[in-house]
Design an enzyme around this catalytic site. Structure first.
Site, short mmCIF file in Angstrom:
data_model
loop_
_atom_site.label_atom_id
_atom_site.label_comp_id
_atom_site.label_asym_id
_atom_site.label_seq_id
_atom_site.Cartn_x
_atom_site.Cartn_y
_atom_site.Cartn_z
N GLU A 1 77.04 78.81 76.00
CA GLU A 1 75.96 79.17 75.08
C GLU A 1 74.61 78.90 75.74
O GLU A 1 74.11 77.77 75.68
CB GLU A 1 76.05 78.34 73.79
CG GLU A 1 77.32 78.55 73.00
CD GLU A 1 77.12 78.19 71.53
OE1 GLU A 1 77.32 79.07 70.70
OE2 GLU A 1 76.73 77.05 71.23
N ASN B 1 80.17 78.76 63.57
CA ASN B 1 79.55 77.44 63.51
C ASN B 1 78.46 77.51 62.45
O ASN B 1 77.42 78.12 62.67
CB ASN B 1 78.96 77.09 64.88
CG ASN B 1 78.17 75.79 64.86
OD1 ASN B 1 78.20 75.05 63.87
ND2 ASN B 1 77.47 75.51 65.94
N SER C 1 73.43 84.48 69.64
CA SER C 1 73.00 85.76 69.05
C SER C 1 74.07 86.84 69.08
O SER C 1 73.78 88.02 69.24
CB SER C 1 71.72 86.25 69.74
OG SER C 1 70.65 85.34 69.49
N GLU D 1 72.39 71.98 70.47
CA GLU D 1 71.49 71.40 69.47
C GLU D 1 71.66 69.89 69.39
O GLU D 1 70.70 69.15 69.14
CB GLU D 1 71.71 72.09 68.11
CG GLU D 1 71.10 73.49 68.12
CD GLU D 1 71.78 74.50 67.23
OE1 GLU D 1 72.56 74.12 66.34
OE2 GLU D 1 71.52 75.70 67.44
N HIS E 1 77.43 70.55 71.69
CA HIS E 1 76.57 71.69 71.35
C HIS E 1 75.13 71.44 71.81
O HIS E 1 74.65 70.31 71.75
CB HIS E 1 76.60 71.94 69.84
CG HIS E 1 76.01 73.26 69.47
ND1 HIS E 1 74.66 73.45 69.37
CD2 HIS E 1 76.59 74.46 69.22
CE1 HIS E 1 74.43 74.72 69.06
NE2 HIS E 1 75.59 75.35 68.96
N LYS F 1 76.63 75.21 61.38
CA LYS F 1 75.52 74.27 61.61
C LYS F 1 75.18 73.55 60.30
O LYS F 1 76.10 73.24 59.55
CB LYS F 1 74.33 75.03 62.21
CG LYS F 1 74.76 75.82 63.45
CD LYS F 1 73.63 76.39 64.26
CE LYS F 1 74.19 77.14 65.47
NZ LYS F 1 73.15 77.69 66.35
N GLY G 1 70.12 81.77 68.32
CA GLY G 1 69.25 82.01 67.18
C GLY G 1 67.99 82.80 67.51
O GLY G 1 67.05 82.83 66.72
P1 13P Z 1 73.55 81.99 66.84
O1 13P Z 1 74.79 82.88 66.77
O2 13P Z 1 72.89 81.82 65.52
O3 13P Z 1 72.65 82.42 67.94
O4 13P Z 1 74.09 80.53 67.23
C1 13P Z 1 74.95 80.39 68.30
C2 13P Z 1 75.46 79.00 68.30
O5 13P Z 1 74.74 78.07 68.60
C3 13P Z 1 76.85 78.79 67.90
O6 13P Z 1 77.27 77.49 68.18
#
Ligand code: 13P
Length: 245
Positions: free
Chosen positions: A163, A10, A208, A95, A93, A12, A169
């Site tokens: 997640e 992803n 992560s 976010e 997601h 982002k 992150g």
């Molecule tokens: P990270 O791997 O950067 O922690 O992000 C995970 C994520 O949100 C994937 O959708």
């Protein structure tokens, strides 16, 4: 019951035409692993150039609107991303839940629209740190699944991604036992909702994931793959995760 592992990236709000070169190495690593699936969700603007550059790789979107068309300034529909070359989309997601105040009901509507337009769906769920600290992680995830999984879902098109928000992150991950516990609860909830079809739905872990922890996470019970953010942005970081699957 064998489920093919899926390693999904992803990107982002990252990437550019220049960084699409990273997909070459990712596609090569995917070709070397015909036993698993590899996919990358890129920003809307990169879907067509990415799908054109690496036709062998499954390229997807990170979100779609639930409506097919209409007066929704700034939004993009499932039909549009499909036409652009996406084979799947992420929905729900954390976010988007945090930044755009999306709900599990929104995720349901988006997943339903995406499936109607022939897209596979990676549907996300996961608790916040406060919810985990309060001992509510399992109930939160169960409730999210209950509200967001379409009743006609099958493993042919739906993948679930667990997640935990606090692991995204941050470089922090749950213990392997905690991951296994949530995945087991998620599958039980899926079974209650869609019956035997639940056995074929892949459940990814995300948050992560790196080349260093991928092998351990991917061999944890009921973990059918990974949804990877930061470590999916370069072939150097993403390929070791593909190789660890
Ligand atoms: P990270 O791997 O950067 O922690 O992000 C995970 C994520 O949100 C994937 O959708």
């Amino acid at each position: 019951m064998t489920r093919r592992k899926l390693i999904a990236g992803n990107w982002k709000m990252n990437g550019s035409l220049a960084t699409l070169a990273e997909l070459d190495g990712i596609a090569a690593a995917a070709k070397a692993r015909p036993d698993i699936d590899v996919a990358v969700a890129v920003p809307f603007t990169l879907i067509t150039p990415a799908a054109t550059r690496v036709p062998s790789l499954s390229i997807g979107a990170q979100d779609v609107h639930a409506a097919d068309s209409g007066a929704h300034t700034g939004c993009v529909s499932a039909a549009m991303v499909r036409e652009a070359g996406a084979r799947f989309t992420i929905v729900g997601h954390s976010e988007r839940r945090a930044d755009q105040h999306e709900t599990s009901q929104d995720a349901w509507a988006k997943a339903t629209a995406a499936h109607r337009h022939g897209l596979n769906v990676i549907l996300c769920c996961g608790e916040t740190e406060a919810e985990r600290d309060a001992g509510r992680a399992e109930r939160v995830v169960q409730a999210q699944i209950e509200k967001s999984v379409p009743e006609n879902a099958t493993g042919d098109w739906l993948t679930l991604a667990y997640e935990p928000r606090w692991a995204i992150g941050t470089g922090r991950t749950p213990t392997l036992d905690d991951i296994a516990a949530i995945h087991a609860i998620a599958r039980a909830k899926l079974r209650a909702l869609i019956g035997d079809a639940a056995a074929q739905v892949r459940i990814l872990y995300g948050g992560s994931v790196t080349g260093d922890n991928a092998a351990a996470i991917l061999s944890t019970a009921d973990v059918d793959g990974a949804l990877v953010g930061g470590a999916s942005l370069t072939a150097a970081k993403f390929v070791p995760i593909i190789e660890a699957a």
